[in-house]
Write an enzyme that holds these catalytic residues in place. Structure first.
Site, PDB file in Angstrom:
ATOM      1  N   ASP A   1      -9.825   3.751  -4.009  1.00 14.43           N
ATOM      2  CA  ASP A   1     -10.561   2.558  -3.594  1.00 14.43           C
ATOM      3  C   ASP A   1     -11.969   2.520  -4.179  1.00 14.43           C
ATOM      4  O   ASP A   1     -12.651   3.541  -4.261  1.00 14.43           O
ATOM      5  CB  ASP A   1     -10.679   2.505  -2.079  1.00 14.43           C
ATOM      6  CG  ASP A   1      -9.346   2.233  -1.411  1.00 14.43           C
ATOM      7  OD1 ASP A   1      -9.322   2.274  -0.177  1.00 14.43           O
ATOM      8  OD2 ASP A   1      -8.357   1.992  -2.114  1.00 14.43           O
TER       9      ASP A   1
ATOM     10  N   GLU B   1      -0.602   2.067  -5.082  1.00 12.64           N
ATOM     11  CA  GLU B   1      -0.397   3.495  -4.768  1.00 12.64           C
ATOM     12  C   GLU B   1      -1.467   4.365  -5.412  1.00 12.64           C
ATOM     13  O   GLU B   1      -1.296   5.569  -5.552  1.00 12.64           O
ATOM     14  CB  GLU B   1       1.035   3.937  -5.098  1.00 12.64           C
ATOM     15  CG  GLU B   1       1.478   3.774  -6.542  1.00 12.64           C
ATOM     16  CD  GLU B   1       1.082   4.959  -7.402  1.00 12.64           C
ATOM     17  OE1 GLU B   1       1.768   5.982  -7.394  1.00 12.64           O
ATOM     18  OE2 GLU B   1       0.064   4.834  -8.112  1.00 12.64           O
ATOM     19  N   TRP B   2      -2.607   3.728  -5.775  1.00 13.50           N
ATOM     20  CA  TRP B   2      -3.845   4.403  -6.153  1.00 13.50           C
ATOM     21  C   TRP B   2      -3.741   5.213  -7.448  1.00 13.50           C
ATOM     22  O   TRP B   2      -4.574   6.096  -7.698  1.00 13.50           O
ATOM     23  CB  TRP B   2      -4.362   5.311  -5.029  1.00 13.50           C
ATOM     24  CG  TRP B   2      -4.079   4.826  -3.656  1.00 13.50           C
ATOM     25  CD1 TRP B   2      -4.286   3.555  -3.187  1.00 13.50           C
ATOM     26  CD2 TRP B   2      -3.539   5.570  -2.564  1.00 13.50           C
ATOM     27  NE1 TRP B   2      -3.906   3.470  -1.879  1.00 13.50           N
ATOM     28  CE2 TRP B   2      -3.453   4.686  -1.460  1.00 13.50           C
ATOM     29  CE3 TRP B   2      -3.139   6.892  -2.404  1.00 13.50           C
ATOM     30  CZ2 TRP B   2      -2.960   5.090  -0.230  1.00 13.50           C
ATOM     31  CZ3 TRP B   2      -2.663   7.295  -1.152  1.00 13.50           C
ATOM     32  CH2 TRP B   2      -2.562   6.405  -0.101  1.00 13.50           C
ATOM     33  N   GLY B   3      -2.738   4.947  -8.268  1.00 11.18           N
ATOM     34  CA  GLY B   3      -2.596   5.682  -9.519  1.00 11.18           C
ATOM     35  C   GLY B   3      -2.067   7.080  -9.363  1.00 11.18           C
ATOM     36  O   GLY B   3      -2.058   7.851 -10.324  1.00 11.18           O
ATOM     37  N   GLU B   4      -1.579   7.455  -8.180  1.00 14.86           N
ATOM     38  CA  GLU B   4      -1.181   8.840  -7.928  1.00 14.86           C
ATOM     39  C   GLU B   4       0.013   9.272  -8.767  1.00 14.86           C
ATOM     40  O   GLU B   4       0.132  10.434  -9.155  1.00 14.86           O
ATOM     41  CB  GLU B   4      -0.875   9.034  -6.450  1.00 14.86           C
ATOM     42  CG  GLU B   4      -2.121   9.009  -5.589  1.00 14.86           C
ATOM     43  CD  GLU B   4      -1.895   9.618  -4.225  1.00 14.86           C
ATOM     44  OE1 GLU B   4      -0.747   9.615  -3.758  1.00 14.86           O
ATOM     45  OE2 GLU B   4      -2.874  10.097  -3.632  1.00 14.86           O
TER      46      GLU B   4
ATOM     47  N   ASP C   1       0.818  -1.203   0.000  1.00 17.78           N
ATOM     48  CA  ASP C   1       0.000   0.000   0.000  1.00 17.78           C
ATOM     49  C   ASP C   1       0.863   1.271   0.000  1.00 17.78           C
ATOM     50  O   ASP C   1       2.087   1.204  -0.130  1.00 17.78           O
ATOM     51  CB  ASP C   1      -0.948  -0.043   1.199  1.00 17.78           C
ATOM     52  CG  ASP C   1      -2.333   0.497   0.899  1.00 17.78           C
ATOM     53  OD1 ASP C   1      -2.450   1.368   0.025  1.00 17.78           O
ATOM     54  OD2 ASP C   1      -3.298   0.053   1.548  1.00 17.78           O
TER      55      ASP C   1
END
Length: 670
Positions: free
Chosen positions: A228, A206-209, A173
């Site tokens: 998410d 890493e949520w596409g950041e 994460d």
């Protein structure tokens, strides 16, 4: 598991600051796929998208996440045929460890949740022929507020622990990362996993950041492209739209990950869950079950266990589907398959049935006299002359696999059942409806008959023929009907079914059905009314329900606050959350919609949205993108002659994080 709202069980913390979500915007998608990025890891792992289970969406950090649950899921995988269908990984998410490392700096499994330790759980899962996954974060702590230890600075020690326990999959994460460069953090863990000598699939979360699709193919086997997912239509739709444009970056050993499945968690209908599963499969997404299979319904197992749909996801060519068209919420997504066929999703984003059509040529198939069309949810094969079309229910998806096939004509002709429109019915007043039965095949449909059934007490009358001796290629049996709901029928949606049967040239009897709804409505009141006080036809929302005369609030009904824009409080209006659509019946009797619109103050600096007003199929007003820093914007729309008015809020192209939007002082004049 960062959540797009204020009150959450888990937040993504970067250092000590909650960051905004950086997502891809818009859907400018090439009609022809670009060459895929070559995987640099090339270690033979994840050659098809990983399939399995993760507990987070169903349990979060609650006590029921424990050793017994995890081992029970492994048992269900075997007993219910999910292992045979291709599911492999049983993955632990956050909260499996104690908050502190031991004196040697090692991770310690929570002895209450996992009294026999992680290795014992791994051994049990392996004994079933399955694999175990585990979770940590590329920061000092994980994402849960209890502060479980993260892997930053402990990568080699943690990786060796995971390997010694028999872990096969690591989800890594992005919380509490202290501002360390993402590529550096994830590369270090990649190297640590490799140093163990144990094959471990590496999931970058890493949520596409930092746009990992551009740099992570030699670091991880899959990478999250979005924030998410939540168990609602708006969240699923927003994530779909962010992931679809990234098709060129996916391939064997390196996959775009639009987050786990919500199928079976209860926040969507089975129709919506079939769309969710179909679309994740055509996007070659990892299929990680997020519902508690111990309490799953037969319908949930039926969706998750559909081997023909799973085969689309697991096709060894490894292509992610590309968008062919998306006009008016009528999506056509096509995926090239290793055997030369194409899988095609006809996806209806809208709240009413729509005909969605394409052709074999448009999805990349060569010219042929006829094609075999296999319906992957009906498990039936047909022949088509080249047209691929269906009337798709609201929020539904028709998923077909199409191939140029010299044996195609041994199948019956594909026949499309259609409607003129979803009927709107005033009680005791006959409402018109036209149905169609169209032969899309190369062969003739013979002895065609059609019927229409509805609720008890409704009068359904055919005004034109319901049978035809033959319907040839491209021809249509068109039948006019009237529907009459009994006097006093309450407003709301009512189920009807169009049925058709015909004979193929071989004499086989073929039947088809088209379920749809008729909506009982009342005429809008004369004069000017607040929309927050009027009944709507339907309301879809990105998070929680649409609220009347309050803000969106959070997930529960009635938890909103006074509508507030730029410090101004409004007593009336609608509180929504992108992606949102609220439909009103105006019955061609209204002239104008007015409102002040913007992002509600309850989200602080968060939120980016755009407002639209539609009169039937025409957009009659739009604001462009609005942020919380902007004052309320007045909107006026001419809706003269419209049967239905739709109030739409989109996410502004950056995902649905904090997108609490207000239709303040919204009024309808009739």
């Amino acid at each position: 598991m960062r959540h797009p709202h204020t009150r959450t069980t888990r937040r993504r913390l970067v250092g000590a600051v909650v960051t905004g979500l950086l997502c891809t915007g818009g859907l400018t998608v090439p009609a022809v796929a670009q060459d895929p990025v070559s995987p640099a890891l090339a270690d033979g792992q994840a050659l098809t998208p990983p399939m399995g289970f993760n507990n987070w969406n169903s349990t979060n950090c609650r006590p029921e996440f424990n050793e017994s649950m995890v081992e029970g899921i492994a048992d269900i995988f075997v007993d219910k045929g999910l292992k045979a269908a291709g599911y492999q990984y049983v993955n632990l998410d956050d909260c499996w460890a104690l908050p502190n490392r031991d004196a040697d700096g090692k991770l310690v499994p929570d002895p209450v949740r996992f009294p026999h330790g992680i290795k014992a759980v791994a051994d049990y899962v392996h004994s079933k022929g399955l694999k175990l996954g585990i979770y940590t974060s590329a920061g000092t702590k994980t994402c849960n507020s209890a502060g479980f230890p993260g892997g930053l600075g402990h990568e080699y020690s943690d990786a060796q622990q995971f390997a010694d326990w028999g872990v096969d999959y690591l989800k890594y994460d992005n919380c509490n990362n202290q501002g360390v460069d993402a590529r550096t953090r994830y590369t270090t863990m990649r190297d640590a996993l490799k140093a163990t000598g144990r094959p471990i699939v590496f999931s970058i979360c890493e949520w596409g950041e930092n746009k990992p699709w551009e740099w992570a193919s030699d670091i991880g086997h899959l990478w999250r492209t979005t924030g998410d997912i939540s168990d609602n239509w708006g969240s699923m739709l927003s994530i779909l739209k962010q992931n679809l444009p990234l098709a060129q970056y996916a391939g064997p050993g390196h996959w775009n990950d639009p987050d786990m499945l919500e199928v079976g968690n209860g926040g969507m209908t089975d129709t919506e869950y079939r769309s969710h599963f179909s679309l994740w499969s055509i996007m070659a997404a990892p299929l990680l079950i997020g519902s508690d299979l111990r309490t799953a319904t037969p319908a949930t197992f039926g969706i998750l266990g559909n081997k023909e749909v799973i085969a689309v996801d697991q096709d060894p060519l490894g292509k992610q589907g590309n968008v062919v068209t998306s006009e008016g919420g009528r999506w056509v997504v096509a995926k090239e398959m290793k055997d030369g066929s194409r899988t095609v999703a006809l996806f209806n984003e809208s709240g009413s049935p729509q005909r969605i059509a394409t052709t074999a040529a448009a999805v990349g198939l060569p010219g042929a006299r006829a094609y075999t069309l296999r319906d992957l949810w009906q498990h039936r094969s047909y022949n088509t002359a080249g047209t691929i079309s269906a009337t798709v229910p609201a929020h539904g998806t028709v998923l077909v696999r199409v191939s140029a096939d010299r044996h195609a004509l041994t199948n019956p002709p594909a026949v499309e059942l259609g409607l003129s429109d979803a009927p709107l019915v005033q009680a005791a007043t006959p409402a018109p409806l036209t149905t169609t039965v169209t032969d899309l095949g190369r062969t003739t449909a013979g002895h065609v008959s059609t019927g229409l059934t509805g609720p008890a007490g409704w009068k359904i009358r055919a005004l034109s023929p319901t049978t035809a001796s033959a319907v040839r290629t491209g021809r249509t049996l068109r039948t006019k009907w009237t529907l009459t709901a009994p006097a006093g029928t309450p407003t709301g949606s009512y189920d009807l079914t169009l049925r058709a049967s015909y004979r193929s040239p071989s004499g086989a009897r073929v039947t088809g059905t088209l379920p749809f709804t008729a909506t009982v409505v009342v005429a809008p009141p004369a004069g000017t009314s607040y929309l927050g006080d009027l009944p709507w036809l339907s309301a879809a929302n990105g998070y929680g329900p649409v609220e009347r005369n309050t803000s969106n609030g959070e997930s529960a009904a009635g938890d909103g606050h006074p509508i507030t824009l730029g410090g101004v409080v409004y007593p009336k209006g609608l509180g929504v959350h992108a992606e949102s659509e609220v439909r009103y019946y105006t019955g061609k009797a209204c002239e104008k919609v007015t409102a002040d619109v913007g992002v509600d103050d309850e989200k602080g600096a968060g939120g980016t949205v755009a407002f639209e007003i539609w009169a039937d199929g025409t957009k009659v007003a739009s604001t462009g993108v609005l942020t919380n820093a902007m004052p309320a914007q007045p909107v006026t729309a001419d809706v003269t002659g419209a049967q239905v008015v739709r109030l739409v809020v989109t996410d502004g192209g950056d995902g649905i994080d904090s997108d609490h939007a207000d239709w303040a002082d919204a009024r309808l004049t009739c």
